[in-house]
Design a protein around this motif. Structure first.
Motif, mmCIF file in Angstrom:
data_model
loop_
_atom_site.group_PDB
_atom_site.id
_atom_site.type_symbol
_atom_site.label_atom_id
_atom_site.label_comp_id
_atom_site.label_asym_id
_atom_site.label_seq_id
_atom_site.Cartn_x
_atom_site.Cartn_y
_atom_site.Cartn_z
ATOM 1 N N UNK A 1 -59.340 41.426 -8.611
ATOM 2 C CA UNK A 1 -58.866 40.369 -8.689
ATOM 3 C C UNK A 1 -58.505 39.687 -10.073
ATOM 4 N N UNK A 2 -59.289 40.163 -10.981
ATOM 5 C CA UNK A 2 -59.161 39.609 -12.406
ATOM 6 C C UNK A 2 -58.451 40.668 -13.351
ATOM 7 N N UNK A 3 -58.171 41.927 -12.637
ATOM 8 C CA UNK A 3 -57.484 42.860 -13.602
ATOM 9 C C UNK A 3 -56.165 42.342 -13.879
ATOM 10 N N UNK A 4 -55.403 41.936 -13.212
ATOM 11 C CA UNK A 4 -53.895 41.516 -13.299
ATOM 12 C C UNK A 4 -54.059 40.489 -14.512
ATOM 13 N N UNK B 1 -53.089 38.970 -20.200
ATOM 14 C CA UNK B 1 -53.379 38.344 -21.567
ATOM 15 C C UNK B 1 -53.233 39.439 -22.861
ATOM 16 N N UNK B 2 -53.740 40.737 -22.396
ATOM 17 C CA UNK B 2 -53.525 41.609 -23.385
ATOM 18 C C UNK B 2 -52.203 41.806 -23.837
ATOM 19 N N UNK B 3 -51.225 41.987 -22.749
ATOM 20 C CA UNK B 3 -49.818 41.940 -23.034
ATOM 21 C C UNK B 3 -49.205 40.828 -23.994
ATOM 22 N N UNK B 4 -49.880 39.511 -23.240
ATOM 23 C CA UNK B 4 -49.240 38.453 -24.320
ATOM 24 C C UNK B 4 -49.959 38.587 -25.675
ATOM 25 N N UNK C 1 -49.260 38.744 -31.630
ATOM 26 C CA UNK C 1 -49.264 39.670 -32.812
ATOM 27 C C UNK C 1 -48.024 40.250 -33.347
ATOM 28 N N UNK C 2 -47.395 40.704 -32.617
ATOM 29 C CA UNK C 2 -45.965 41.222 -33.193
ATOM 30 C C UNK C 2 -45.176 40.147 -33.905
ATOM 31 N N UNK C 3 -45.082 38.981 -33.233
ATOM 32 C CA UNK C 3 -44.394 37.956 -33.666
ATOM 33 C C UNK C 3 -44.746 37.552 -34.891
ATOM 34 N N UNK C 4 -46.149 37.285 -35.320
ATOM 35 C CA UNK C 4 -46.969 36.855 -36.318
ATOM 36 C C UNK C 4 -46.556 38.005 -37.471
ATOM 37 N N UNK C 5 -46.355 39.065 -37.209
ATOM 38 C CA UNK C 5 -46.214 40.018 -38.231
ATOM 39 C C UNK C 5 -44.731 40.297 -38.463
ATOM 40 N N UNK C 6 -43.953 39.901 -37.747
ATOM 41 C CA UNK C 6 -42.318 39.990 -37.867
ATOM 42 C C UNK C 6 -41.817 39.395 -38.998
ATOM 43 N N UNK C 7 -40.914 39.856 -39.739
ATOM 44 C CA UNK C 7 -40.167 38.999 -40.685
ATOM 45 C C UNK C 7 -39.236 38.168 -40.045
ATOM 46 N N UNK C 8 -39.139 36.747 -40.796
ATOM 47 C CA UNK C 8 -38.249 35.937 -40.118
ATOM 48 C C UNK C 8 -36.854 36.081 -40.732
#
Length: 100
Positions: A73-76, A81-84, A89-96
């Motif tokens: 029940x909690x796995x999904x 959360x891991x995907x989000x 993380x990717x958005x924080x590291x990305x160049x604007x």
């Protein structure tokens, strides 16, 4: 644990116990539209009810009755959360990009 209001209790009572008895929304809704049903399921989970949802043809909602079912029940949610967090993380590291 928080007390359930009458509507939450009615929906909770509709959900079968055990993963082997899972049932789809269309078989459980009891005249509640799908959006409202999902909001009630969310509220129940936040109040400590361990309600799982299995996707696919054989899937549906169930109340976990043992530790193995709790894990399922909690796995999904853990995967979501891991995907989000990977996106954050990717958005924080990305160049604007500068607006010209």
């Amino acid at each position: 644990m928080n007390e359930l209001n009458p509507l939450e209790q009615a929906v909770y009572d509709l959900i079968p116990r055990g993963i082997e008895n899972c049932r789809k929304y269309k078989d459980l809704h009891s005249h509640i539209d799908e959006r409202s049903f999902k909001k009630i399921i969310r509220a129940l989970r936040l109040k400590g009810k361990v309600i799982g949802a299995i996707r696919g043809k054989q899937g549906g909602y169930f109340v976990a009755t043992n530790e193995e079912e709790r894990v399922i029940a909690t796995r999904q949610f853990e995967a979501q959360v891991k995907d989000e967090m990977a996106i954050v993380s990717a958005m924080k590291k990305a160049e604007l990009e500068e607006i010209a």
